[in-house]
Structures are given as structure tokens and as C-alpha cells.
Design an enzyme around this catalytic site. Structure first.
Site, PDB file in Angstrom:
ATOM      1  N   PHE A 160       0.920  -0.877   0.426  1.00 20.29           N
ATOM      2  CA  PHE A 160       0.012  -0.030  -0.606  1.00 20.29           C
ATOM      3  C   PHE A 160       0.738   1.821  -0.503  1.00 20.29           C
ATOM      4  CE2 PHE A 160       0.702  -0.513   4.016  1.00 20.29           C
ATOM      5  CZ  PHE A 160       1.384   1.344   5.177  1.00 20.29           C
ATOM      6  N   LYS A 184      -1.460  -6.937  -8.773  1.00 22.29           N
ATOM      7  CA  LYS A 184      -2.063  -7.436  -8.069  1.00 22.29           C
ATOM      8  C   LYS A 184      -2.073  -6.559  -7.189  1.00 22.29           C
ATOM      9  CE  LYS A 184      -3.093  -8.494  -4.370  1.00 22.29           C
ATOM     10  NZ  LYS A 184      -3.660  -6.924  -3.087  1.00 22.29           N
ATOM     11  N   GLU A 187      -4.920  -3.981  -2.138  1.00 19.12           N
ATOM     12  CA  GLU A 187      -6.621  -3.153  -1.972  1.00 19.12           C
ATOM     13  C   GLU A 187      -6.922  -2.152  -0.827  1.00 19.12           C
ATOM     14  OE1 GLU A 187      -4.922  -5.736  -0.876  1.00 19.12           O
ATOM     15  OE2 GLU A 187      -5.396  -7.104   0.590  1.00 19.12           O
ATOM     16  N   SER A 237       5.909  -6.976   3.518  1.00 17.84           N
ATOM     17  CA  SER A 237       6.292  -7.367   4.142  1.00 17.84           C
ATOM     18  C   SER A 237       6.524  -8.723   4.275  1.00 17.84           C
ATOM     19  CB  SER A 237       4.710  -6.841   5.536  1.00 17.84           C
ATOM     20  OG  SER A 237       4.151  -8.254   5.031  1.00 17.84           O
ATOM     21  N   CYS A 292       9.692   1.405   3.333  1.00 19.52           N
ATOM     22  CA  CYS A 292      10.680   0.352   3.816  1.00 19.52           C
ATOM     23  C   CYS A 292      11.490   0.615   3.615  1.00 19.52           C
ATOM     24  CB  CYS A 292      10.361  -0.968   2.783  1.00 19.52           C
ATOM     25  SG  CYS A 292      10.795   0.312   1.212  1.00 19.52           S
ATOM     26  N   GLU A 394       9.176  -4.365  12.334  1.00 16.10           N
ATOM     27  CA  GLU A 394       9.188  -2.827  11.716  1.00 16.10           C
ATOM     28  C   GLU A 394       7.347  -2.098  12.286  1.00 16.10           C
ATOM     29  OE1 GLU A 394       7.959  -3.987   8.263  1.00 16.10           O
ATOM     30  OE2 GLU A 394       8.979  -2.268   7.399  1.00 16.10           O
TER      31      GLU A 394
HETATM   32  P1  NAD Z   1       1.696  -6.239   3.131  1.00 10.37           P
HETATM   33  O1  NAD Z   1       2.681  -7.435   3.139  1.00 10.37           O
HETATM   34  O2  NAD Z   1       0.299  -6.310   3.572  1.00 10.37           O
HETATM   35  O3  NAD Z   1       0.919  -6.502   1.407  1.00 10.37           O
HETATM   36  C1  NAD Z   1       1.737  -6.537   0.648  1.00 10.37           C
HETATM   37  C2  NAD Z   1       0.914  -6.897  -0.659  1.00 10.37           C
HETATM   38  O4  NAD Z   1       0.207  -8.598  -0.378  1.00 10.37           O
HETATM   39  C3  NAD Z   1      -0.458  -6.532  -0.570  1.00 10.37           C
HETATM   40  O5  NAD Z   1      -0.696  -6.647  -2.371  1.00 10.37           O
HETATM   41  C4  NAD Z   1      -1.503  -7.637  -0.034  1.00 10.37           C
HETATM   42  O6  NAD Z   1      -3.019  -7.609  -0.825  1.00 10.37           O
HETATM   43  C5  NAD Z   1      -0.646  -8.953  -0.399  1.00 10.37           C
HETATM   44  N1  NAD Z   1      -1.220 -10.037   0.609  1.00 10.37           N
HETATM   45  C6  NAD Z   1      -1.610  -9.170   2.143  1.00 10.37           C
HETATM   46  N2  NAD Z   1      -1.216  -9.971   3.247  1.00 10.37           N
HETATM   47  C7  NAD Z   1      -1.457 -11.564   2.643  1.00 10.37           C
HETATM   48  C8  NAD Z   1      -1.735 -12.559   2.543  1.00 10.37           C
HETATM   49  N3  NAD Z   1      -1.497 -12.967   3.356  1.00 10.37           N
HETATM   50  N4  NAD Z   1      -1.043 -14.086   1.590  1.00 10.37           N
HETATM   51  C9  NAD Z   1      -1.011 -13.277   0.400  1.00 10.37           C
HETATM   52  N5  NAD Z   1      -0.562 -12.342   0.290  1.00 10.37           N
HETATM   53  C10 NAD Z   1      -0.618 -11.171   0.809  1.00 10.37           C
HETATM   54  O7  NAD Z   1       1.596  -5.335   3.087  1.00 10.37           O
HETATM   55  P2  NAD Z   1       1.333  -3.682   2.790  1.00 10.37           P
HETATM   56  O8  NAD Z   1       1.449  -3.387   4.847  1.00 10.37           O
HETATM   57  O9  NAD Z   1       0.701  -3.470   2.230  1.00 10.37           O
HETATM   58  O10 NAD Z   1       3.007  -2.899   3.222  1.00 10.37           O
HETATM   59  C11 NAD Z   1       3.804  -2.547   4.111  1.00 10.37           C
HETATM   60  C12 NAD Z   1       5.308  -3.214   3.961  1.00 10.37           C
HETATM   61  O11 NAD Z   1       5.368  -3.239   2.885  1.00 10.37           O
HETATM   62  C13 NAD Z   1       6.186  -3.126   5.128  1.00 10.37           C
HETATM   63  O12 NAD Z   1       6.465  -3.991   5.799  1.00 10.37           O
HETATM   64  C14 NAD Z   1       7.078  -2.423   4.068  1.00 10.37           C
HETATM   65  O13 NAD Z   1       8.180  -2.528   4.798  1.00 10.37           O
HETATM   66  C15 NAD Z   1       7.067  -3.429   2.991  1.00 10.37           C
HETATM   67  N6  NAD Z   1       7.903  -2.743   1.740  1.00 10.37           N
HETATM   68  C16 NAD Z   1       8.832  -3.399   1.719  1.00 10.37           C
HETATM   69  C17 NAD Z   1       9.546  -2.856   0.286  1.00 10.37           C
HETATM   70  C18 NAD Z   1      10.321  -2.674   0.438  1.00 10.37           C
HETATM   71  O14 NAD Z   1      11.965  -2.703  -1.136  1.00 10.37           O
HETATM   72  N7  NAD Z   1      11.455  -3.718   0.718  1.00 10.37           N
HETATM   73  C19 NAD Z   1       8.816  -1.790  -0.883  1.00 10.37           C
HETATM   74  C20 NAD Z   1       7.894  -1.138   0.296  1.00 10.37           C
HETATM   75  C21 NAD Z   1       6.952  -1.458   1.524  1.00 10.37           C
END
Ligand code: NAD
Length: 511
Positions: A160, A184, A187, A237, A292, A394
Site C-alpha cells: 500500500f 495485483k 487492496e 511485509s 520501507c 518493524e
Molecule cells: P503486506 O505484506 O501486508 O501486503 C503486500 C501485498 O501482499 C498486498 O498486495 C496484499 O494484498 C498482499 N497480501 C497481504 N497479506 C497476504 C497474505 N497473507 N497472503 C498473500 N498475499 C497477501 O504489506 P503492506 O502492509 O501493504 O506494505 C507494508 C510493508 O511493505 C512493510 O513491511 C514495508 O517495509 C514493506 N515494503 C518493503 C519495500 C521494500 O522494497 N523492501 C518497499 C515498500 C514496502
């Protein structure tokens, strides 16, 4: 996820964000409400894909692949040039959409778009990026060369916090390389992806080359389980990154999965403390700490350094302007959801319980006329120790932890022992200390007097340890490697009627 109370049944307004498949918008049975984080009001609904929806998007991408693969790279690049221009023309519209759904301040949204455009500019170099390597006269009458051929249908799953930039880390290079793409997005703020799809179509991208499926775990699992998807790029994450990497690679896919972070900034006693503190403010509290690469730990070397840093941070936090991101005069907007705000609050409470000093408490913040917004003020903890949860985990919110150490070595030992290794930086005037830091720190992206060392588009982005699962980084040259198969061709055209003699020895180049 279908048990989430925010999942609404299909109904009337607010407007629906559907899926974009083969150049057309589609709906599907389940929907989820999308809120404006500054007001707390539902502003849209998003369709959540079923396995069939994902199957249709993958099928469309598969059908579009042969013609797109055979389109000359220069012609693909021309579409991307058009797309870049359209992004420039629509930057304000895109930024407004980002701010409405994500909450970040409008200037910050423009910065995100700029960084995305830079990757598009890099991808416009497709003819050069894909020209391969050539060895003339590898043997008598033999030439040998390598080509970068596309993989086929590739998928991107994004978080997000950068709803426009992170997708643009992926698809411009993937499609420049001749792949077709299924995105994808998160959401929580899905709107920008559909605007990007619309601009790509206007830029001349054939239908089916870029598709968007909105959704939750159902959509992600459908992509992971679809044998027609050759590769998956993920950013999000760490627990989900690890799941995506394991499931995707077990299914035989190429996977790069970028995860979470806990980024430390080391402040040395000789640093320009005012500069360091200004940089820390932006890096810790910009985008409400939902980056991140956000700095979430300031490691101060020496008590005097720590006292100065904490005092100056307190003053600067007092002057932070927090409010609706649509007002460009604000420094910081809200968090993404009320659930996430409660999680960050719980972290603050755990820090207090575990004995850290809460030097600034952001929990009491009230934003005028925004009583239902997901706001939380900036918080500062001093005397944080490595055993505390606020240090280990985090937080992904506006919380900065100060850890006091006696030496650069001790600071570096801490960073190297942490489970994450995304970004870090050192503030110093000492070149030798900086060089020692960049040589020995176990982190993927390192700054010297640069708090957010996000690599430019012609480098690549990625962390070490549990911040990245896979071998190749996002965007830049690593992305060209990720989205292509290397094929090496060895060719003989015997000259002047030379006949080949039979040989049973393994071919070598000693002749
Ligand atoms: P998230 O992991 O909750 O979601 C990321 C994606 O995975 C979304 O599209 C979501 O729909 C999907 N998703 C969520 N739960 C899932 C599951 N159980 N099974 C399958 N798919 C699932 O992450 P977020 O809250 O949207 O974003 C924040 C996180 O992203 C933080 O941890 C941040 O550090 C990380 N991030 C990392 C980078 C990097 O380059 N390393 C860059 C941006 C964000």
C-alpha cells in the site's frame, strides 16, 4: 479475509474500482471499502478477484505475449516514451489520487511519481538494455552471442505504501523486455493502478500486455498457483514475502520478494548534528513513517551526541505540521487505516511498558475538522535497548527510537545483528569512518550523510537478510536480468567449402 468487516456486499455508490483485463474493466462478486485516511470516510469500493478473475487476466496476458515478444524493442520503447509523457501530463491527477487513498502529503506523492517516471525513462532504453553480448570468431568460422529473451507472463504484487512507484519498479522494465504483465496492487489504495493502466492504453500498449487484478490473498494465491505465470515480483511485509518466495519457487517460478525493514542511522560525534537531525526528521516522519526505507532507529555514538540529537529532535517534532495530505503545507498525513494506527499505538505502549523513555508522545494528536481521520502524532523514544519490541520489530509508523552506544563498532555490531538489512546510513565528517562503514555494514543500501539512500533508476533496489528473498534486486540492471532468460547461441558458417572432420573429443578452442 472475507470475514473482514470492511468487506461490503455489492451495492450502489461509492464508485467501484474494478479489474482491468485485456483492455476492459471487469467486476467480480466480492467488494471491499476503500477509505480516505485523512477523513476516515469510505471513498471507493474495490472489487476482489476470484480465482476465475485471475485466470482470465493470466489468459489475456498469455494471448498477448507472442505478438508483444516479437515487437521490436525500439517499438516497445516508443510506447514507454509516450507513457512517460502521459505520466508527466497527469502527474497532478495521479498525485491527488495517491493522497486521497493513501493519505501522504501531495508533495510526497509527486516525489513518488517522479521516482516511478525515472524507472520508465530507464526502461525506454530497451534497445540498448537488450542488445546482448557477442563473441566473434569464438572458433574457426564460429560466432557466439547471448540474447535476453522474455519469460512470458509475469506478475507483480505490491504494497500500500507506494501505490504508483512500486508497480512502476516492475512493469515498465518487464514489458520493455517483451513480457506481458498482471499486477495485483494493494487492496488498500488500488485506484492509482487503474489510472496507470488507462495511461498505458493511451500510450499505445496493446490490450492484454498489462492487466490489473484487484484483490486479497485469494488473488495472490491464484497467481502463485497458476502454472502460466513464469515469474513473480513481490514487495511487502517480510512474512508475506517469505510465503510468496517459498510458494512461488516451489511451483517452479522465478521469484523476487522484497520484505520489511528496520533502518538505522548512525550519528557520529563529529557529525554536523543540525544537518543530521533535519535529515532524520524527513526520513523518520515523512509519509508518516510508512516507507520501507524510513529511518526508525537513530544510533547515537556517545552520550553528548545522543543528548544533542534528542533535544533537537524534540524541538523539530514540536513544529511538525500534521494534517490532511491534500494541503501541501502539511509535513505529515495520516496512517493508512485505523487498524494500522491502533497497531502503531500498541507498539508505543509496549515501548513504555518495556522501559524506554517516551521523549515525545504523539498519541494525543487532534487534527482540527478531521476527527475520524487515522492520525497519529510523531513519537520519539530515548534509551531504547535491543531487547525491546520497538527495536526488534518493524513499526511502520511515525515512531523514532534512539539507541545510545559508545563506539562506531558497537553501532555497527547492532545493525549487523538485526534481522533486517534494507537501508542504513552514517552521519559523519570522517571519510575513514564512512569508508569503514560502507565496507563492513551488512545492509543492501547504504548512505553517507544521506538518510534515504534509495538507488537511482539505473542502479537496483534491494536489501539483505530478511529484507529480500531471492537473488535479484528491483528495477535497474537486476530487473532486466530478472525479467529475461539468457540464451546463448553458437553458430558456424564454414567458409570456402571447408568440410568438417569427425571428432569425438569434447570441443575446445585449442585448434
Ligand atoms: P503486506 O505484506 O501486508 O501486503 C503486500 C501485498 O501482499 C498486498 O498486495 C496484499 O494484498 C498482499 N497480501 C497481504 N497479506 C497476504 C497474505 N497473507 N497472503 C498473500 N498475499 C497477501 O504489506 P503492506 O502492509 O501493504 O506494505 C507494508 C510493508 O511493505 C512493510 O513491511 C514495508 O517495509 C514493506 N515494503 C518493503 C519495500 C521494500 O522494497 N523492501 C518497499 C515498500 C514496502
Amino acid at each position: 479475509m472475507s470475514t473482514n468487516p470492511r468487506v461490503a456486499s455489492a451495492g450502489t455508490a461509492p464508485s467501484l474500482i474494478g479489474h482491468y483485463i485485456n483492455g476492459k474493466l471487469h467486476d467480480s462478486g466480492r467488494h471491499l471499502e476503500v477509505s480516505n485516511p485523512a477523513t476516515g470516510q469510505v471513498c471507493k469500493r474495490v472489487a476482489l478477484a476470484s480465482q476465475e478473475t485471475v485466470g482470465a487476466a493470466v489468459a489475456a496476458a498469455g494471448t498477448a505475449f507472442p505478438a508483444w515478444r516479437d515487437t521490436p524493442p525500439g517499438k516497445r520503447a516508443r510506447v514507454l516514451f509516450n507513457f512517460k509523457q502521459l505520466l508527466e501530463d497527469h502527474a497532478e491527477e495521479l498525485a491527488a489520487l495517491l493522497t486521497e487513498e493513501h493519505g501522504k502529503v501531495i508533495d510526497d506523492a509527486m516525489g513518488e511519481i517522479r521516482r516511478g517516471i525515472e524507472v520508465v525513462e530507464y526502461a525506454c532504453g530497451a534497445p540498448d538494455l537488450l542488445k546482448g553480448e557477442y563473441s566473434k570468431n569464438a572458433g574457426p568460422g564460429i560466432d557466439c552471442w547471448s540474447e535476453q529473451q522474455p519469460l512470458g507472463v509475469v506478475a507483480g504484487i505490491t504494497p500500500f505504501n507506494f501505490p504508483a512507484m512500486v508497480p512502476m519498479w516492475m512493469f515498465p522494465i518487464a514489458i520493455a523486455c517483451g513480457n506481458t504483465f498482471v499486477l495485483k496492487p494493494s487492496e488498500k489504495d488500488p485506484g492509482p493502478s487503474l489510472l496507470l493502466a488507462k495511461l498505458l492504453a493511451r500510450a499505445g500498449l496493446p490490450d492484454g500486455v498489462f492487466n490489473v487484478v484487484n484483490g486479497d490473498k485469494v488473488a495472490v494465491d491464484a497467481l502463485l498457483g497458476d502454472a502460466r505465470v513464469a515469474a513473480v515480483s513481490f514487495v511487502g511485509s517480510t512474512p508475506v514475502a517469505e510465503y510468496i518466495y517459498q510458494t512461488g519457487t516451489q511451483a517452479g517460478k522465478r521469484v523476487q520478494a522484497l520484505g520489511g525493514a528496520k533502518n538505522h542511522a548512525v550519528v557520529m560525534p563529529d557529525a554536523d548534528i543540525d544537518n543530521a537531525v533535519s535529515a532524520l526528521m524527513g526520513a523518520a516522519f515523512g509519509s508518516c513513517g510508512e516507507r520501507c526505507m524510513a529511518i526508525s532507529v537513530a544510533v547515537c555514538v556517545g552520550e553528548k551526541t545522543a543528548d544533542q540529537v534528542v533535544t533537537k529532535l524534540q524541538h523539530q517534532i514540536d513544529s511538525l505540521k500534521i494534517g490532511n495530505g491534500a494541503d501541501a503545507s502539511n509535513d505529515m498525513g495520516p496512517l493508512i487505516t485505523s487498524e494500522h494506527r491502533d497497531k502503531v499505538r500498541a507498539h508505543i505502549e509496549s515501548g513504555i511498558t518495556e522501559g524506554a523513555d517516551l521523549a515525545v508522545d504523539g498519541r494525543g494528536l487532534v487534527v482540527a475538522d478531521h476527527a475520524d481521520g487515522f492520525f497519529l502524532g510523531a513519537s520519539l523514544f530515548d534509551h531504547v535497548t535491543p531487547d525491546m519490541r520497538i527495536y526488534r520489530e518493524e513499526i511502520f509508523g511515525p515512531v523514532l527510537c534512539v539507541v545510545r552506544v559508545d563506539s562506531q563498532q558497537e553501532a555497527m555490531r547492532l545493525i549487523n545483528a538485526h534481522e533486517f538489512g534494507n537501508g542504513t546510513c552514517i552521519f559523519t565528517r570522517d571519510g575513514e569512518a564512512a569508508r569503514y562503514f560502507t565496507d563492513h555494514i551488512e545492509v543492501g543500501m547504504v548512505g553517507v550523510n544521506v538518510a534515504l539512500p534509495v538507488p537511482i533508476a539505473s542502479q537496483s533496489f534491494g536489501g539483505w537478510k530478511r529484507s529480500l528473498f531471492g537473488d535479484l534486486y528491483a528495477y535497474g540492471p537486476d530487473a532486466v536480468r530478472f525479467y529475461t532468460h539468457r540464451k546463448t547461441i553458437t553458430q558456424r558458417w564454414p567458409a570456402g567449402g571447408v568440410r568438417e572432420s569427425r571428432s569425438f573429443a569434447f570441443p575446445s578452442h585449442n585448434d
